[in-house]
Motif scaffolding. Structure first.
Motif, PDB file in Angstrom:
ATOM      1  N   LEU A 374       0.807  -1.221   0.000  1.00 59.08           N
ATOM      2  CA  LEU A 374       0.000   0.000   0.000  1.00 59.08           C
ATOM      3  C   LEU A 374       0.841   1.272   0.000  1.00 59.08           C
ATOM      4  CD1 LEU A 374      -2.812  -1.021   2.525  1.00 59.08           C
ATOM      5  CD2 LEU A 374      -3.104  -0.593   0.075  1.00 59.08           C
ATOM      6  N   VAL A 375       2.049   1.212   0.568  1.00 62.76           N
ATOM      7  CA  VAL A 375       2.898   2.418   0.602  1.00 62.76           C
ATOM      8  C   VAL A 375       3.908   2.434  -0.531  1.00 62.76           C
ATOM      9  CG1 VAL A 375       2.627   2.530   3.106  1.00 62.76           C
ATOM     10  CG2 VAL A 375       4.704   1.486   2.154  1.00 62.76           C
ATOM     11  N   GLY A 376       3.822   1.450  -1.436  1.00 63.07           N
ATOM     12  CA  GLY A 376       4.710   1.435  -2.592  1.00 63.07           C
ATOM     13  C   GLY A 376       6.104   0.928  -2.299  1.00 63.07           C
ATOM     14  N   ALA A 377       6.258   0.143  -1.224  1.00 65.15           N
ATOM     15  CA  ALA A 377       7.565  -0.416  -0.873  1.00 65.15           C
ATOM     16  C   ALA A 377       7.705  -1.812  -1.470  1.00 65.15           C
ATOM     17  CB  ALA A 377       7.721  -0.475   0.639  1.00 65.15           C
ATOM     18  N   LYS A 378       8.930  -2.248  -1.614  1.00 68.06           N
ATOM     19  CA  LYS A 378       9.173  -3.582  -2.167  1.00 68.06           C
ATOM     20  C   LYS A 378       8.754  -4.645  -1.161  1.00 68.06           C
ATOM     21  CE  LYS A 378      13.953  -3.973  -0.495  1.00 68.06           C
ATOM     22  NZ  LYS A 378      15.365  -4.200  -0.860  1.00 68.06           N
ATOM     23  N   GLN A 379       8.293  -5.776  -1.681  1.00 71.29           N
ATOM     24  CA  GLN A 379       7.958  -6.904  -0.829  1.00 71.29           C
ATOM     25  C   GLN A 379       9.223  -7.551  -0.271  1.00 71.29           C
ATOM     26  OE1 GLN A 379       4.311  -8.327  -0.380  1.00 71.29           O
ATOM     27  NE2 GLN A 379       4.489  -6.122  -0.491  1.00 71.29           N
ATOM     28  N   ARG A 380       9.077  -8.218   0.864  1.00 74.67           N
ATOM     29  CA  ARG A 380      10.206  -8.896   1.511  1.00 74.67           C
ATOM     30  C   ARG A 380       9.801 -10.348   1.806  1.00 74.67           C
ATOM     31  NH1 ARG A 380      14.181  -5.469   3.872  1.00 74.67           N
ATOM     32  NH2 ARG A 380      13.722  -3.264   3.593  1.00 74.67           N
ATOM     33  N   PRO A 381       9.658 -11.157   0.772  1.00 80.39           N
ATOM     34  CA  PRO A 381       9.173 -12.521   0.975  1.00 80.39           C
ATOM     35  C   PRO A 381      10.060 -13.359   1.874  1.00 80.39           C
ATOM     36  CG  PRO A 381      10.027 -12.214  -1.255  1.00 80.39           C
ATOM     37  CD  PRO A 381       9.923 -10.860  -0.644  1.00 80.39           C
ATOM     38  N   GLU A 382      11.329 -12.994   1.980  1.00 79.68           N
ATOM     39  CA  GLU A 382      12.227 -13.722   2.872  1.00 79.68           C
ATOM     40  C   GLU A 382      11.930 -13.415   4.335  1.00 79.68           C
ATOM     41  OE1 GLU A 382      14.005  -9.690   2.352  1.00 79.68           O
ATOM     42  OE2 GLU A 382      12.957 -11.149   1.079  1.00 79.68           O
ATOM     43  N   GLU A 383      11.150 -12.361   4.592  1.00 79.38           N
ATOM     44  CA  GLU A 383      10.739 -11.998   5.948  1.00 79.38           C
ATOM     45  C   GLU A 383       9.297 -12.419   6.219  1.00 79.38           C
ATOM     46  OE1 GLU A 383      12.531 -10.929   8.416  1.00 79.38           O
ATOM     47  OE2 GLU A 383      14.371 -10.662   7.279  1.00 79.38           O
ATOM     48  N   HIS A 384       8.354 -11.821   5.502  1.00 76.98           N
ATOM     49  CA  HIS A 384       6.927 -12.149   5.738  1.00 76.98           C
ATOM     50  C   HIS A 384       6.570 -13.444   5.009  1.00 76.98           C
ATOM     51  CE1 HIS A 384       6.328 -10.209   1.792  1.00 76.98           C
ATOM     52  NE2 HIS A 384       6.941  -9.150   2.276  1.00 76.98           N
ATOM     53  N   MET A 385       7.197 -14.539   5.461  1.00 81.90           N
ATOM     54  CA  MET A 385       7.134 -15.815   4.748  1.00 81.90           C
ATOM     55  C   MET A 385       5.750 -16.456   4.755  1.00 81.90           C
ATOM     56  SD  MET A 385      10.778 -17.288   6.129  1.00 81.90           S
ATOM     57  CE  MET A 385      10.910 -18.676   5.021  1.00 81.90           C
ATOM     58  N   ASP A 386       4.939 -16.113   5.754  1.00 77.31           N
ATOM     59  CA  ASP A 386       3.610 -16.720   5.863  1.00 77.31           C
ATOM     60  C   ASP A 386       2.493 -15.719   5.602  1.00 77.31           C
ATOM     61  OD1 ASP A 386       4.533 -19.359   6.622  1.00 77.31           O
ATOM     62  OD2 ASP A 386       5.122 -18.461   8.522  1.00 77.31           O
ATOM     63  N   GLY A 387       2.842 -14.561   5.081  1.00 76.47           N
ATOM     64  CA  GLY A 387       1.842 -13.547   4.778  1.00 76.47           C
ATOM     65  C   GLY A 387       1.791 -13.251   3.294  1.00 76.47           C
ATOM     66  N   ILE A 388       0.654 -12.746   2.853  1.00 79.85           N
ATOM     67  CA  ILE A 388       0.507 -12.295   1.468  1.00 79.85           C
ATOM     68  C   ILE A 388      -0.083 -10.891   1.472  1.00 79.85           C
ATOM     69  CG2 ILE A 388       0.174 -14.635   0.577  1.00 79.85           C
ATOM     70  CD1 ILE A 388      -2.848 -13.906   0.293  1.00 79.85           C
ATOM     71  N   SER A 389       0.164 -10.151   0.394  1.00 80.41           N
ATOM     72  CA  SER A 389      -0.442  -8.828   0.266  1.00 80.41           C
ATOM     73  C   SER A 389      -1.924  -8.963  -0.055  1.00 80.41           C
ATOM     74  CB  SER A 389       0.253  -8.022  -0.836  1.00 80.41           C
ATOM     75  OG  SER A 389      -0.452  -6.810  -1.065  1.00 80.41           O
ATOM     76  N   LEU A 390      -2.723  -8.197   0.676  1.00 78.68           N
ATOM     77  CA  LEU A 390      -4.174  -8.202   0.447  1.00 78.68           C
ATOM     78  C   LEU A 390      -4.614  -7.104  -0.510  1.00 78.68           C
ATOM     79  CD1 LEU A 390      -5.362  -8.805   4.130  1.00 78.68           C
ATOM     80  CD2 LEU A 390      -4.710 -10.488   2.393  1.00 78.68           C
ATOM     81  N   LEU A 391      -3.655  -6.433  -1.135  1.00 82.56           N
ATOM     82  CA  LEU A 391      -4.005  -5.352  -2.062  1.00 82.56           C
ATOM     83  C   LEU A 391      -4.955  -5.816  -3.168  1.00 82.56           C
ATOM     84  CD1 LEU A 391      -3.741  -2.415  -2.901  1.00 82.56           C
ATOM     85  CD2 LEU A 391      -1.609  -3.002  -4.094  1.00 82.56           C
ATOM     86  N   PRO A 392      -4.747  -6.986  -3.788  1.00 80.58           N
ATOM     87  CA  PRO A 392      -5.730  -7.420  -4.789  1.00 80.58           C
ATOM     88  C   PRO A 392      -7.146  -7.507  -4.222  1.00 80.58           C
ATOM     89  CG  PRO A 392      -3.738  -8.744  -4.935  1.00 80.58           C
ATOM     90  CD  PRO A 392      -3.606  -7.916  -3.686  1.00 80.58           C
ATOM     91  N   LEU A 393      -7.291  -8.003  -2.997  1.00 75.67           N
ATOM     92  CA  LEU A 393      -8.613  -8.108  -2.392  1.00 75.67           C
ATOM     93  C   LEU A 393      -9.196  -6.730  -2.118  1.00 75.67           C
ATOM     94  CD1 LEU A 393      -7.977 -11.034   0.136  1.00 75.67           C
ATOM     95  CD2 LEU A 393      -8.986 -11.158  -2.157  1.00 75.67           C
ATOM     96  N   LEU A 394      -8.355  -5.794  -1.681  1.00 80.06           N
ATOM     97  CA  LEU A 394      -8.815  -4.426  -1.444  1.00 80.06           C
ATOM     98  C   LEU A 394      -9.268  -3.754  -2.741  1.00 80.06           C
ATOM     99  CD1 LEU A 394      -6.026  -3.392   1.074  1.00 80.06           C
ATOM    100  CD2 LEU A 394      -8.466  -3.524   1.601  1.00 80.06           C
ATOM    101  N   LYS A 395      -8.732  -4.221  -3.871  1.00 86.01           N
ATOM    102  CA  LYS A 395      -9.125  -3.696  -5.182  1.00 86.01           C
ATOM    103  C   LYS A 395     -10.320  -4.446  -5.764  1.00 86.01           C
ATOM    104  CE  LYS A 395      -4.620  -1.899  -6.674  1.00 86.01           C
ATOM    105  NZ  LYS A 395      -3.516  -2.065  -7.664  1.00 86.01           N
ATOM    106  N   GLY A 396     -10.840  -5.426  -5.009  1.00 87.44           N
ATOM    107  CA  GLY A 396     -11.989  -6.175  -5.496  1.00 87.44           C
ATOM    108  C   GLY A 396     -11.626  -7.352  -6.360  1.00 87.44           C
ATOM    109  N   LYS A 397     -10.343  -7.725  -6.377  1.00 83.76           N
ATOM    110  CA  LYS A 397      -9.891  -8.856  -7.182  1.00 83.76           C
ATOM    111  C   LYS A 397      -9.767 -10.095  -6.293  1.00 83.76           C
ATOM    112  CE  LYS A 397      -7.430  -5.744 -10.333  1.00 83.76           C
ATOM    113  NZ  LYS A 397      -6.121  -5.366 -10.916  1.00 83.76           N
ATOM    114  N   THR A 398      -9.148 -11.129  -6.795  1.00 86.21           N
ATOM    115  CA  THR A 398      -9.002 -12.375  -6.048  1.00 86.21           C
ATOM    116  C   THR A 398      -7.533 -12.654  -5.768  1.00 86.21           C
ATOM    117  OG1 THR A 398      -8.900 -13.659  -8.091  1.00 86.21           O
ATOM    118  CG2 THR A 398     -11.080 -13.341  -7.102  1.00 86.21           C
TER     119      THR A 398
END
Length: 532
Positions: A374-398
């Motif tokens: 949401l703030v335009g920062a790069k993802q850190r998959p090596e850190e948030h290993m069990d999380g996903i971005s919910l931005l698609p859902l916030l945009k009404g997508k899947t």
């Protein structure tokens, strides 16, 4: 000088002038983030989610202007693991904080005199310093970071300021308000106010002061402010005025003949009629209103993402036996929906339309990557290993279906069982470590978890069991062990005593809270000491 040279000179001069003008134009502002985290606040503890007893207009306002994730979950049924997951983007089995920090484990569990079959697993007692936490990631993006309130994911050396927060007001080792909800606070990281000052309002005011002193419109630096309430953790306290309001409301609604029923280990509250707890809820809501009003006054509301959630379910058993989560089963400490399903609201100016509901199952681990997106920062998959971005859902997508996993190899204070849970789609499997049995529920048709389908859906049980333990073993999860000193007759006698003594005592306390002449000691917990 030729005409061509003159024209080229004019063109170069124009381009230089235009470039200078462009440099003067301000870069797009990065959004600010206000993260509101309640403690022990249940899915049904708000007006907007169906409570007819508690009043939460400010929290309701966030839901009405944002997106409600109706299948929003904490990463654990107790606090410290959930909080560590928000900061790290990792499930508790991976980061290793699987119980509230300070809980007994191993042979020390015997000192609790619960006489259980198992010895709870060992667990990590602080958030690892090597993790790049959410606030640390945001600091790298130029954010000023602020924390106020409950921390409880590490002792000194692993406090908020050691994990990326520039300012810490009130975060330390303790999980509850040591001095209660009225000053003096007995908190080494929060100076006392006037006697009787309210803790929730004080934390809100500290947040407001931070926003004023670090206003992005003046500093040019966006802010990440985490207001982490001690409310509504026990011991519950409120003012006489608020108690009177909700006592009268409970009487007008009709006082139920009984308020509890016996669970496996403890009685479980079945009604929302506690006027002390209701006053504590309202005070937290008013504190949230103070911060939201300040965002508008400072001109920050149209560029501030507001998130509201809780760290686990409402306390229906153990602690202060404060609330009922019905129709959800159980509460804090339990493997059922009442223990893990949470208020989960995200408001993004210019994106969320308000009043939208998303039914996709999401977790506290998802806040980290979502905020980065949401703030335009790069993802850190090596850190948030069990999380996903919910931005698609916030945009009404899947987004692709995935499994959510809970690992709680402990008994805890509230009556839940040592267990691990996996949810994929509509299906939820619970594995119990006492006897290795499993329960299977379809949450789309059975939200109350009344119909165990494990005997009918054997293939589904095998599939989910395999996926659950592939994950747990893959991250090195720790498991409880049998207590070789366990004696079934001693545990049965203990449980009979709970039913015969604790249950009637709780019913008596419930009715005492509702008496017209109810008068707690210490001048209403010290709330009337302030002279306005």
């Amino acid at each position: 000088m030729t005409m061509w040279s003159n024209r080229m000179g004019l063109l170069v001069a124009y381009l230089l002038f235009a470039s200078c003008q462009m440099l003067k134009e301000p870069l797009p502002e990065k959004p600010n983030v206000l993260f509101l985290l309640a403690d022990d606040f249940g899915y049904q503890d708000m007006s907007c989610m169906g409570s007819t007893f508690y009043e939460t207009p400010n929290i309701d306002g966030i839901a009405k202007e944002g997106m409600i994730f109706s299948n929003g979950y904490a990463a654990c049924q107790v606090c410290s693991p959930s909080r560590a997951s928000i900061m790290s983007g990792k499930f508790p089995a991976r980061h290793g904080i699987t119980d509230w920090i300070g809980a007994a484990s191993g042979e020390k569990w015997r000192d609790q005199n619960r006489h259980n079959k198992l010895l709870p697993a060992a667990y990590r007692h602080k958030l690892p310093l090597e993790y790049i936490t959410l606030p640390e990631a945001l600091k790298e993006e130029g954010y000023q970071t602020f924390f106020a309130g409950k921390w409880h994911i590490g002792e000194k050396g692993s406090w908020p300021e050691d994990h990326g927060f520039d300012i810490n007001k009130g975060g330390w080792d303790a999980g509850g308000p040591r001095g209660g909800y009225f000053s003096p606070y007995q908190n080494p990281n929060l100076t006392d106010g006037k006697n009787g000052e309210n803790l929730s309002m004080r934390l809100a005011q500290e947040t407001v002061d931070f926003l004023k002193e670090n206003n992005p419109k003046k500093s040019g630096k966006p802010v990440f402010a985490c207001l982490s309430f001690y409310a509504v953790h026990g011991a519950i306290e409120t003012s006489r005025k608020k108690w009177e309001k909700y006592r009268d409301k409970a009487v007008a609604n009709g006082i139920a003949e009984s308020g509890y029923k016996m669970g496996h280990f403890l009685p479980i509250r079945q009604v929302q009629d506690n006027p002390v707890y209701a006053g504590l809820v309202e005070q937290m809501d008013e504190a949230i209103g103070l911060v939201l009003s300040s965002l508008k006054e400072l001109g920050l509301d149209k560029n501030t993402i507001v998130i509201f959630t809780s760290d686990n379910g409402g306390v229906s058993a153990g602690d202060s036996f404060s609330t009922s989560n019905l129709p959800l089963r159980g509460g804090k400490g339990y493997q059922f929906e009442g223990g893990i399903r949470e208020p989960y609201f995200i408001k993004v100016p210019g994106l969320t339309k308000g009043g939208e509901t998303c039914k996709v199952p999401v977790s506290g681990t998802d806040f980290y990557p979502t905020i980065l997106d949401l703030v335009g920062a790069k993802q850190r998959p090596e850190e948030h290993m069990d999380g996903i971005s919910l931005l698609p859902l916030l945009k009404g997508k899947t987004c692709p279906e995935r499994a959510l996993i809970w690992h709680y190899p402990h008994y805890g204070n509230q009556g839940g069982d040592p267990s691990s849970v996996i949810r994929r789609g509509a299906w939820k499997l619970i594995h119990y470590y006492e006897d290795n049995r499993e329960e299977l529920y379809n949450l789309e048709s059975d939200l109350e978890e009344k119909n165990d389908l494990a005997g009918l859906q054997t293939e589904k049980v095998v599939d989910l069991h395999t996926e659950l333990f592939n994950y747990l073993n893959g991250v090195g999860a720790k498991y409880p062990e049998k207590d070789t000193t366990y004696k079934e007759d001693i545990e049965r006698a203990y449980l009979r005593s709970v039913e015969q003594k604790k249950l009637p005592a709780l019913e008596k306390q419930r009715l005492n809270f509702l008496k017209k002449d109810f008068d707690p000691k210490n001048n209403w917990w010290g709330s009337t000491a302030t002279i306005d």
